[in-house]
Design a protein around this motif. Structure first.
Motif, PDB file in Angstrom:
ATOM      1  N   PRO A  31     -40.260  81.942 -30.110  1.00 23.58           N
ATOM      2  CA  PRO A  31     -39.088  82.805 -29.915  1.00 23.58           C
ATOM      3  C   PRO A  31     -37.826  82.048 -29.525  1.00 23.58           C
ATOM      4  O   PRO A  31     -36.725  82.454 -29.875  1.00 23.58           O
ATOM      5  N   VAL A  32     -37.970  80.939 -28.815  1.00 23.25           N
ATOM      6  CA  VAL A  32     -36.793  80.161 -28.425  1.00 23.25           C
ATOM      7  C   VAL A  32     -36.173  79.499 -29.655  1.00 23.25           C
ATOM      8  O   VAL A  32     -34.958  79.579 -29.886  1.00 23.25           O
ATOM      9  N   LEU A  33     -37.011  78.857 -30.466  1.00 20.77           N
ATOM     10  CA  LEU A  33     -36.500  78.221 -31.678  1.00 20.77           C
ATOM     11  C   LEU A  33     -35.985  79.263 -32.666  1.00 20.77           C
ATOM     12  O   LEU A  33     -34.993  79.035 -33.365  1.00 20.77           O
ATOM     13  N   GLN A  34     -36.649  80.422 -32.736  1.00 24.32           N
ATOM     14  CA  GLN A  34     -36.201  81.496 -33.620  1.00 24.32           C
ATOM     15  C   GLN A  34     -34.807  81.967 -33.228  1.00 24.32           C
ATOM     16  O   GLN A  34     -33.934  82.154 -34.080  1.00 24.32           O
ATOM     17  N   SER A  35     -34.591  82.133 -31.940  1.00 23.96           N
ATOM     18  CA  SER A  35     -33.286  82.588 -31.464  1.00 23.96           C
ATOM     19  C   SER A  35     -32.195  81.599 -31.826  1.00 23.96           C
ATOM     20  O   SER A  35     -31.116  81.993 -32.298  1.00 23.96           O
TER      21      SER A  35
END
Length: 724
Positions: free
Chosen positions: A345-349
Motif C-alpha cells: 500500500p505504501v508503494l501503491q500510494s
C-alpha cells in the motif's frame, strides 16, 4: 425440263416468307407506336404534378430528404451491427456471484469485490425518495424517452456551455446501463455509438422498471462497490431499504462521479453534491422544499472508512479476475473468499502520486491526459499498479490491456535476440548504421540524420532506429517476435517489417514482466498479484510458488550485455532523467510515431517498473517523448521506493550501491549514535497544490526570489534529454 410441282412449291415458300416479314414489320411498327403513345400519355399524366416557383423548392427538399434518409438507414444499419453483436449471445457482463475480501502483502484489508447475496432488492422495496433522487439527478425524462433523451442531452450541453454546476448528465439511465451490461469503460467514439444503439435495444426488450432495477444493481458507486445496496452498506452500515432522505440524496449523487463525491474520500464534496440532489428533487416536482428541509439541516454522516479511502482499485479489478479464474479451476463451491495479494500500500500510494502529479503539472503542456504504471519485484510480485488517472471516471485498466505500441522500448527484444543468435556480438561490436530499405520502407532516425559505423551500445544509448532494423534483417523478424513472446509478451501481433521499431501492441504489465527477466538474472518472470486464496472459514484454495519450476529464457551473458547497455541509456542516453543518486538504475525509453505513446521501462536491483503516457483516443501528444514525463514519473517513484532500504546491485552493471545503515542500530563502542532514517511521506495531489500555492505567495513576498520558496520532489537531471 423441271417438274411444275417444284416451281409451285418454291413460289408457295416465297409467299409465306414475304408474309412473315410483313407481319414482323407491322408488329414492330405497332409496338414502337404504342410505346411512343404510352410515353406521351405518361408525360401528360406527370405534367399534372409539375410544380413551379416556391412549391418546387419544397418538392426538391422532400425528394433529397428521402434520398438522404435512405442513405442514413443503410449507414445506421452498418453502425448498429457491431453493437447488436454484443447482444447475440444473450449474456450480459456477468454479475459476480462470489464475494472476495482482499488483503495486502502484510495481511491488512485493502478492498472487496463481488456482489453479496443481499445486494439486490425489488424496485418497489427501495425507498421512494431514493428512486426519485436518482431520476431527478440522472434522467428526469426516463419514463418518457425511448432510450436516448435528445432533450436531456441538449439541456446538459447548454448547462455546460453556460458554466452551470448541473447535477444532470447528458447520457440517459438506459445508456449508462448499456455501458455497464455490454461494454467496457474505454472513452471512445465507437463505444458511444454502440452505447446509443444498445440503449434502444434495451428499451425494446425490457420494461422501464426492469431497466431501472438493473441500473441500481450494476452502477459503480465508489469504494469498490457496485450497486446501490452495496453502497448503502459500505457508506452507512445499513440496508438500502433503511436509508433516510439525506443518505438517499448522497447515494444518488454518486452515480456520475463516484470517486469525486464518495463520502469516505471527501465528505464536504459529498454533502454539497447531496444538497444539489435535494434541489433537483424540488426542481423536478418530486418533493417540496419543506420536505427536504430536514435533510438539508441534518446531512448524512457516513461510517469512517478512512483506512479504505485509497484502495488500489485498478489492481483489485485485475486481482479479482485472476482470483475468479483460480477459484473456478479449483472447483470450490464456497461463496466467500479471502485473497492475500502482493500489493504494497505504501508503494501503491506513491506510484499513484508520481503518475498523477506529473500529469497534473505538465500534462496540459504536452497534451497528454492518461498514464499507467506497473511496479514489480524482480521475481514478478506486483507491488503497485496504476491503471489511469481517476478510477471513478474510468474503470478501464490501461495497465493490463495490450493496445499500445512500445516504440523504442521494444528494442530490448531486438538487441537481446541478436546477442542470443550471434555469439560474436557484444555491446562494443561495431556495426553499420546506414539505412537499409525493406521493400519501399526506409526507416529514419529520430534526428533524421544517418549514421555510419557505430557500436551497439552507442546505438542503443542514442536510440538509433537504423541499427535494430539492420539487426532484424540479419537475425530475421520472426525470431525477434518469438523471443518477445518467450520472455514476457502474451498477446499476438503481426510480424511486420517495422516490428524492430516497436510496431506491436503490448500492455504495460507485459513490458514490466519482460524487463523483469533481465533483473531476475535471465529467468522468466511472469507478473503475479495473488499469493494465497482461502475460503472465509480458512480452507486453502491456492498457494503461490513463484520460485518453483524456474525457467531460464535468456543467457547470463546476454543479461549482462543488456543491463550494461540499459545503464548507458540512463547515464548518457535518452533516459538521463531516470538517474537516482546511489541507485543503479537501468532502462529504455520509447516513443511511437506521431507521439501517440511515450514509455520508460527499467529496473534497479530492487524493483522493476514500466510507465506509459498517452491519450485514450490515440490523439497525438505535443511531442511527448519517453525521456520526459514517463522517465520523470519513474524516477519520482524509484527515488522514494529506495529510501531506507538495502540497495541491491544489478548484474552486469559496474556500480557500487551506497552501504545500507540500519536506523537506530546500536553504535559501535566509542562511536556516536546514528540518527534515525525515516522514509519521507508522499504528498497527495491536493497537498502538493496547496504547498505550491504557498510557494507562490512566498515568492511574491520575497520579491520574486525563487530559491527560498522552491519545492523539489525529486532531483532533475542537469541536461535535458532528447529521446525516443
Amino acid at each position: 425440263m423441271q417438274d411444275p410441282f417444284y416451281h409451285k412449291e418454291k413460289r408457295r415458300k416465297k409467299t409465306r416468307m414475304l408474309a412473315a416479314d410483313a407481319w414482323l414489320d407491322s408488329a414492330l411498327y405497332d409496338f414502337f407506336q404504342s410505346l411512343g403513345r404510352g410515353y406521351t400519355n405518361m408525360q401528360d399524366f406527370s405534367s399534372r404534378f409539375r410544380v413551379y416557383g416556391i412549391r418546387r423548392l419544397f418538392v426538391e427538399i422532400l425528394s433529397d430528404g428521402l434520398s438522404f434518409f435512405a442513405i442514413g438507414c443503410v449507414l445506421m444499419a452498418g453502425l448498429a451491427l457491431p453493437a447488436f453483436d454484443a447482444t447475440a449471445t444473450g449474456h450480459f457482463n456477468k454479475a459476480e456471484d462470489i464475494a472476495v475480501t482482499f488483503l495486502d502483502r502484510y495481511g491488512n484489508e485493502i478492498g472487496r469485490r463481488g456482489i453479496r447475496s443481499d445486494d439486490s432488492y425489488p424496485l418497489d422495496k427501495l425507498p421512494d425518495y431514493f428512486v426519485k433522487a436518482a431520476l431527478a439527478t440522472e434522467d428526469r425524462r426516463f419514463y418518457d424517452h425511448w432510450g436516448i433523451d435528445p432533450i436531456g442531452t441538449l439541456r446538459a450541453l447548454m448547462s455546460n456551455a453556460q458554466g452551470e454546476n448541473s447535477t444532470q448528465g447528458g447520457s440517459s439511465i438506459t445508456q449508462q446501463l448499456a455501458k455497464n451490461l455490454f461494454l467496457s469503460s474505454e472513452r471512445t467514439l465507437e463505444r458511444k455509438i454502440k452505447e446509443a444503439f444498445l440503449a434502444v435495444w434495451l428499451e425494446w426488450h425490457y420494461s422501464k422498471d426492469e431497466i431501472l432495477k438493473l441500473y441500481f444493481d450494476r452502477a459503480y458507486m465508489g469504494g469498490g462497490n457496485f450497486g446501490a445496496a452495496a453502497a448503502a452498506e459500505f457508506y452507512f452500515g445499513k440496508k438500502i431499504t433503511d436509508v433516510n432522505l439525506a443518505e438517499a440524496a448522497m447515494l444518488a449523487g454518486l452515480f456520475k462521479a463516484p470517486t469525486k463525491y464518495a463520502p469516505h474520500v471527501d465528505i464536504a464534496a459529498a454533502r454539497a453534491r447531496a444538497n444539489l440532489v435535494l434541489s433537483n428533487l424540488v426542481d423536478a416536482g418530486f418533493l417540496t422544499e419543506g420536505q427536504v428541509t430536514a435533510a438539508r439541516r441534518n446531512p448524512a454522516t457516513p461510517i469512517d472508512r478512512s483506512a479504505e479511502a485509497n484502495s488500489p482499485n485498478y489492481f483489485l479489478d485485475y486481482a479479482f479476475d485472476q482470483a475468479k479464474a483460480i477459484i473456478e479451476a479449483s472447483g470450490s463451491t464456497s461463496n466467500t473468499y479471502v485473497v492475500r495479494t502482493t500489493v504494497d500500500p505504501v508503494l501503491q500510494s506513491y506510484a499513484e502520486d508520481a503518475v498523477t502529479s506529473v500529469v497534473r503539472e505538465q500534462g496540459e503542456a504536452y497534451k497528454v491526459s492518461q498514464a499507467a504504471m506497473v511496479v514489480l519485484e524482480p521475481n514478478g510480485a506486483i507491488r503497485a499498479m496504476v491503471g489511469g488517472m481517476d478510477y471513478g471516471k474510468s474503470q478501464f485498466n490501461r495497465a493490463i490491456v495490450p493496445n499500445r505500441q512500445p516504440g523504442s522500448a521494444f528494442k530490448l527484444f531486438d538487441y537481446a535476440t541478436a546477442f542470443e543468435m550471434i555469439p560474436e556480438y557484444d555491446p562494443d561490436t561495431i556495426v553499420s548504421g546506414a539505412t537499409q530499405c525493406i521493400g519501399n520502407w526506409c526507416p529514419q532516425n529520430y534526428s533524421r540524420n544517418s549514421v555510419g559505423r557505430i557500436s551497439l551500445i552507442s546505438a542503443f544509448q542514442q536510440s538509433i532506429n537504423t541499427v535494430p532494423v539492420n539487426l532484424s534483417i540479419k537475425t530475421g523478424r520472426q525470431p525477434i517476435a518469438d523471443f518477445a513472446h518467450k520472455i514476457g509478451l502474451t498477446n499476438d501481433f503481426p510480424v511486420t517489417r517495422s516490428l524492430a521499431l516497436g510496431a506491436a501492441s503490448v500492455s504495460v504489465i507485459d513490458m514490466a514482466s519482460s524487463y523483469a527477466v533481465f533483473a531476475n538474472h535471465g529467468y522468466k518472470t511472469p507478473a503475479f498479484g495473488i499469493t494465497r486464496i482461502t475460503t472465509l472459514r480458512g480452507d486453502p484454495i491456492f498457494e503461490a510458488e513463484p520460485d518453483a519450476n524456474r525457467e531460464r529464457v535468456v543467457s547470463d551473458q546476454t543479461v549482462r550485455y543488456m543491463n550494461r547497455m540499459m545503464r548507458a541509456v540512463v547515464e548518457n542516453g535518452t533516459g538521463r532523467r531516470a538517474l537516482i543518486d546511489g541507485v543503479p538504475a537501468v532502462g529504455k525509453t520509447g516513443t511511437t510515431s506521431s507521439y501517440r505513446d511515450a514509455w520508460f521501462c527499467g529496473f534497479t536491483g530492487n524493483y522493476v517498473a514500466a510507465v506509459w503516457f498517452g491519450n485514450d483516443d490515440y490523439q497525438a501528444t505535443n511531442k511527448l517523448t519517453g525521456g520526459t514525463l514517463p522517465t520523470t514519473a519513474w524516477q519520482k517513484f524509484m527515488a522514494y521506493a529506495h529510501t531506507n532500504i538495502e540497495i541491491k546491485p544489478v548484474e552486469g552493471v559496474d556500480f557500487q550501491p551506497a552501504p545500507f545503515v540500519i536506523a537506530n542500530a546500536a553504535p559501535a563502542e566509542g562511536q556516536p549514535a546514528l540518527p534515525a532514517i525515516e522514509r519521507p511521506p508522499g504528498l497527495k495531489p491536493g497537498a502538493a497544490d496547496k504547498l505550491l500555492a504557498v510557494a507562490d505567495m512566498l515568492k511574491s513576498a520575497l520579491g520574486g526570489s525563487s530559491s527560498e520558496a522552491s519545492l523539489a520532489v525529486a532531483p532533475a537531471p542537469a541536461t535535458p534529454a532528447k529521446s525516443l
